[in-house]
Design a protein around this motif. Sequence first.
Motif: not given
Length: 437
Positions: A91-96, A102-103, A161-163
């Motif tokens: 997963c690639t996570i982007l916050d507010e 995380s990439i 969250v990008l899977f």
Amino acid sequence: MSLSGSVCLTRYPVRFYSRLGSRPRCTLPTSGQTTKSFVCTRFRQASWNAFLKSKPGNPPRASPNEEEIAKAAILEKVMKSRLPSDLMLRCTILDEQGTVQSISGQFRRSDLCNEHRLNPRDLRKIDSRIPNLVPTILIRKEAILINILHIRALVKADTVVLFDTYGSNDSRLHSVFLYHLEHNLKARSSGSPYEFRAIESILLSVLSALEAEMVFIRNLVGGLLAELEDDINHDKFKRLLHYSRRLAAFKNRATLVQEALEEVLEQDEDLNAMHLTDKKNGVPRGMHEHDELEILLEFFSKQVEEIVNEAENTEANVQSTQEIVELILDSNRNALLALDLKVSIGTMGLGTGALVAGLFGMNLQSHMEDMPYAFLAMSIASTAIAALVAWAGLWRLAKLRRVGLTNSHSKRGTPELRPRMPWVPLPLRRRSSGGWS
């Protein structure tokens, strides 16, 4: 016999090993070797034997043993793919703030479900190893699950969250999408909620992918149709078949994306539940207070509809070209058949003329041998008969080939031409003071 040997015989009976071509040996596992590793060793031996027998140098044998060995190898491969490591998702996570936290990080599916309050079945279409052809937009209590084409994302009020899809690399399209998403999430001047900006970036990436593929397919099909106007051959027909299948698959994908957007637009409850920021802050909303989101989804729905219409027009052009090509080929085939019939009719005329020469070639007395102009007269008569027969046959062929939509046939079966009525235009109506005349 120890317990491990009994387990081996219980899980894999004698009949199974007899089909593999070898009897089970109740050999006890060595020290340090568990029953599970002992069973896996037996399966590796079966799959290796199947691989050796499937080499090109060995002649193929259609025997039941080979089928069972192949089934065992496939079973081993499937069991290996069901290891607990498959519970991990990248997963690639982007916050507010729109910053990438995380990439391609590794996360457990159970941890994701607990953190985002999801059911395990909600992540089945996202972590599936099989490509999903049906786009879906699932609305949950605190998140929105989006699975459209190359994007599989989970959108919340303050997190995206990008899977990573299985088998996909960091392509240019994914990089552009991630850059645009990060930029759009950081831009708060628009006044739109966090989840709306994320959905806009996702749908814009999907629309860009569809437009790019549509332009590529349109150029391929247009160039091929232009080539078919000049020359028709077998290779171009094969290319046309390939492009037609590709165009049909693209049209199906675009139609499914349009249906997914329209399905969300038709449900007022889903549109109201997609306001995650207001729900998080406790802002009450009415059932029909979703104009901003509805306008956003309608815009992309109309854009996708235009792409679908363009694909349908291109498909109609392909079908029209195929029909015209078939008509041209039928016309050429009919011309060849007519040429064959003309040659046959000419041969029949020559044969009729040769019949006269054959009659006089018999050794019988006709009392015309002493006539001075008999040869010239019979030559002229034979030629006239041959020409008359050939002309009659060609006239009949031309009459049969004269086909029209207004032709009618008489009772004897011969075509009967009716005189064509002259076309007379209708008079224009004039408007006077009393009305139309």
